[in-house]
Design a protein around this motif. Structure first.
Motif, PDB file in Angstrom:
ATOM      1  N   ALA A 100       0.829  -1.204   0.000  1.00 19.06           N
ATOM      2  CA  ALA A 100       0.000   0.000   0.000  1.00 19.06           C
ATOM      3  C   ALA A 100       0.866   1.256   0.000  1.00 19.06           C
ATOM      4  O   ALA A 100       0.528   2.249  -0.648  1.00 19.06           O
ATOM      5  CB  ALA A 100      -0.934  -0.007   1.202  1.00 19.06           C
ATOM      6  N   SER A 130      -6.061  -6.317   0.472  1.00 21.53           N
ATOM      7  CA  SER A 130      -4.946  -5.706   1.188  1.00 21.53           C
ATOM      8  C   SER A 130      -4.828  -4.220   0.866  1.00 21.53           C
ATOM      9  O   SER A 130      -4.706  -3.389   1.779  1.00 21.53           O
ATOM     10  CB  SER A 130      -3.643  -6.428   0.824  1.00 21.53           C
ATOM     11  N   LEU A 131      -4.886  -3.885  -0.406  1.00 20.42           N
ATOM     12  CA  LEU A 131      -4.741  -2.478  -0.807  1.00 20.42           C
ATOM     13  C   LEU A 131      -5.939  -1.638  -0.376  1.00 20.42           C
ATOM     14  O   LEU A 131      -5.773  -0.561   0.194  1.00 20.42           O
ATOM     15  CB  LEU A 131      -4.509  -2.374  -2.312  1.00 20.42           C
ATOM     16  N   THR A 132      -7.145  -2.132  -0.646  1.00 21.24           N
ATOM     17  CA  THR A 132      -8.327  -1.346  -0.272  1.00 21.24           C
ATOM     18  C   THR A 132      -8.461  -1.265   1.253  1.00 21.24           C
ATOM     19  O   THR A 132      -8.907  -0.251   1.778  1.00 21.24           O
ATOM     20  CB  THR A 132      -9.616  -1.900  -0.896  1.00 21.24           C
ATOM     21  N   ALA A 134      -6.114  -0.899   3.212  1.00 24.62           N
ATOM     22  CA  ALA A 134      -5.153   0.126   3.639  1.00 24.62           C
ATOM     23  C   ALA A 134      -5.544   1.522   3.154  1.00 24.62           C
ATOM     24  O   ALA A 134      -4.783   2.468   3.273  1.00 24.62           O
ATOM     25  CB  ALA A 134      -3.764  -0.236   3.128  1.00 24.62           C
ATOM     26  N   ILE A 136      -6.402   2.400  -0.076  1.00 26.34           N
ATOM     27  CA  ILE A 136      -6.086   2.684  -1.470  1.00 26.34           C
ATOM     28  C   ILE A 136      -7.345   2.486  -2.314  1.00 26.34           C
ATOM     29  O   ILE A 136      -8.032   1.470  -2.186  1.00 26.34           O
ATOM     30  CB  ILE A 136      -4.960   1.749  -1.989  1.00 26.34           C
TER      31      ILE A 136
END
Length: 156
Positions: A100, A130-132, A134, A136
């Motif tokens: 992220a 994982s990204l969303t 965090a 993103i």
């Protein structure tokens, strides 16, 4: 901060999409890093980019001119901001890791995955979470209908 764009390949191989993604990023003045997980695969992509339609300036990481490359093909997990060509665009292939913090540091992030490989789909879903998770923003792109369409966004 980049919006993480997930490209679900079902019709064409990465060799067809990669020159488009890289070419568009270079066109707007961004340097690019393409991160893979297998050195032989990255070397094959290197040959494809040299012999494809049009000229796409690039190099394999580990050469004497890495810092000068508009597009650098890498097969390691150094953060994007530690790569010698200082990319503004990061393209990940074959489930390559992306953090992220990297998405927050680049202008463009493209996560390309093979929709015909169930393991690749599972990995892409985990990366999306994982990204969303965090914070993103993310978009899911598919060419299922014949042209690229954004099928989902986070947040909605």
């Amino acid at each position: 901060m980049a919006v993480a764009k997930f490209y679900h390949l079902t019709r064409d191989p990465v060799e067809a999409l990669l020159p488009v993604l890289v070419g568009k990023a270079i066109e707007i003045g961004l340097r690019v890093a393409v991160r893979g997980t297998d050195q032989a695969r990255m070397e094959a992509l290197d040959r494809t980019l040299w012999h494809g339609d049009g000229f796409l300036p690039h190099g394999m990481a580990g050469g004497p001119h890495d810092a000068d490359q508009p597009c650098l093909l890498v097969c390691d997990t150094r953060p994007a901001d530690a790569l010698p060509n200082a990319p503004g665009c990061l393209v990940t292939l074959d489930g390559a890791e992306v953090a992220a913090i990297e998405a927050a540091a680049v202008e463009r992030l493209c996560v390309v995955f093979d929709g015909t490989d169930e393991d690749a789909v599972v990995r892409a879903r985990a990366q999306w979470r994982s990204l969303t998770g965090a914070g993103i923003e993310a978009e899911y792109w598919s060419r299922e209908s014949g042209r690229w369409e954004c099928k989902a966004k986070h947040p909605k």
